[in-house]
Design an enzyme around this catalytic site. Structure first.
Site, short mmCIF file in Angstrom:
data_model
loop_
_atom_site.label_atom_id
_atom_site.label_comp_id
_atom_site.label_asym_id
_atom_site.label_seq_id
_atom_site.Cartn_x
_atom_site.Cartn_y
_atom_site.Cartn_z
N ASP A 30 0.83 -1.21 0.00
CA ASP A 30 0.00 0.00 0.00
C ASP A 30 0.87 1.27 0.00
O ASP A 30 1.99 1.25 0.50
CB ASP A 30 -0.91 -0.03 1.24
CG ASP A 30 -2.06 0.95 1.11
OD1 ASP A 30 -2.32 1.44 -0.01
OD2 ASP A 30 -2.68 1.25 2.14
N ASN A 78 -10.65 -2.77 -6.46
CA ASN A 78 -9.83 -1.79 -7.19
C ASN A 78 -10.39 -1.40 -8.56
O ASN A 78 -9.97 -0.39 -9.14
CB ASN A 78 -8.39 -2.28 -7.37
CG ASN A 78 -7.56 -2.23 -6.11
OD1 ASN A 78 -6.58 -2.95 -5.94
ND2 ASN A 78 -7.92 -1.35 -5.18
#
Ligand code: FPP
Length: 251
Positions: A30, A78
């Site tokens: 991330d 996503n």
């Protein structure tokens, strides 16, 4: 089943105990977007830089004798990102696979993709199939890339496959146990991760390997993924080696 890499361990930092390394490390990579934004760059530059970080971590796992690395590259959620970013990521995965396949073969890395792969662009699916096939005999590092992956989705597809077998009489409902369930997960050839690393500070697992994380040690660092280097990995492993893993029992 994970086979320990045969690489010499000379490069392992001397303060790490080679007998207490995690066999399987999972990573939530991330912070690529934030890394780029902080430098006044477009988000995609963070993803590009993230590929270099991933390459180095994979090499580090091989050098240090860690037999399995699983990374979260693209979640089922996503798809909700701006279309240009999604398209960029799909193209990036394909380019990286094409560019790195020869080296993965040479380094004896086995690559697997897990997730709902049928929803990916056809050209990416072809590269994925080729890379998995061409590396299937490799045993140094088991490298798994979760793409269009969601932990809940994985559990639901396992339930569906098991229910189908019960319906057709291939399986008795009473024969369903944890081991059988695990055999229907995408990760059935791997042991569960011992260590989950999440970069960029968020304290959550974001639908990653929900079943498999039952007893993983969780390590969160504020370092963004593009800056997660060998020293940062070293620190994560030192922290892991301080943990007392009891698996619900007492010593
Ligand atoms: C999360 O950062 C990162 C991603 C969604 C993509 C990660 C993908 C790679 C590093 C490429 C890997 C390539 C292959 C072939 C395996 P973010 O965008 O959520 O960062 P932010 O939270 O700062 O916005």
């Amino acid at each position: 089943m994970i086979v320990k890499p045969s690489a010499p361990l000379e490069q392992l930092p001397s303060d790490l105990d080679c007998d207490r390394l995690p066999q399987h490390v999972a990573v939530i990579m991330d912070g690529n977007g934030r890394w780029a934004k902080e430098r006044g760059l477009p988000r995609i530059m963070g993803h590009r830089r993230g590929v270099d970080t991933l390459k180095d971590l994979l090499r580090c796992c091989k050098d240090w004798g860690i037999g399995a690395l699983t990374v979260y590259a693209f979640s089922t959620e996503n798809w909700g990102r701006p279309m240009e970013e999604v398209q960029f990521l799909m193209t990036l995965f394909e380019q990286v696979l094409r560019r790195e396949l020869a080296e993965m073969i040479a380094e004896k890395v086995r690559i697997r993709f897990v997730g709902n792969l049928t929803a990916l662009p056809a050209s990416l699916q072809r590269e994925i199939a080729r890379s998995m096939e061409d590396t299937q005999e490799n045993k140094e590092v088991q490298f798994t890339v979760a793409t269009n992956y969601g932990g809940r989705q994985e559990i639901v597809q396992a339930c569906r496959a098991i229910a189908h077998k019960v319906k057709t009489g291939e399986l008795e409902a009473d024969a369903i146990d944890e081991a059988l369930f695990e055999r229907h997960l995408y990760t059935h050839e791997l042991s569960s991760p011992d260590l989950l690393i999440r970069t960029s500070g968020e304290m959550r697992i974001s639908n990653f390997l929900l079943w498999q994380m039952a007893y993983a040690e969780i390590y969160v660092t504020s370092i963004g993924w593009p800056d997660f280097d060998r020293e940062a990995f070293h620190q994560a492993l030192l922290d892991y080696q301080k943990r007392d893993r009891r698996f619900g029992k007492v010593r």
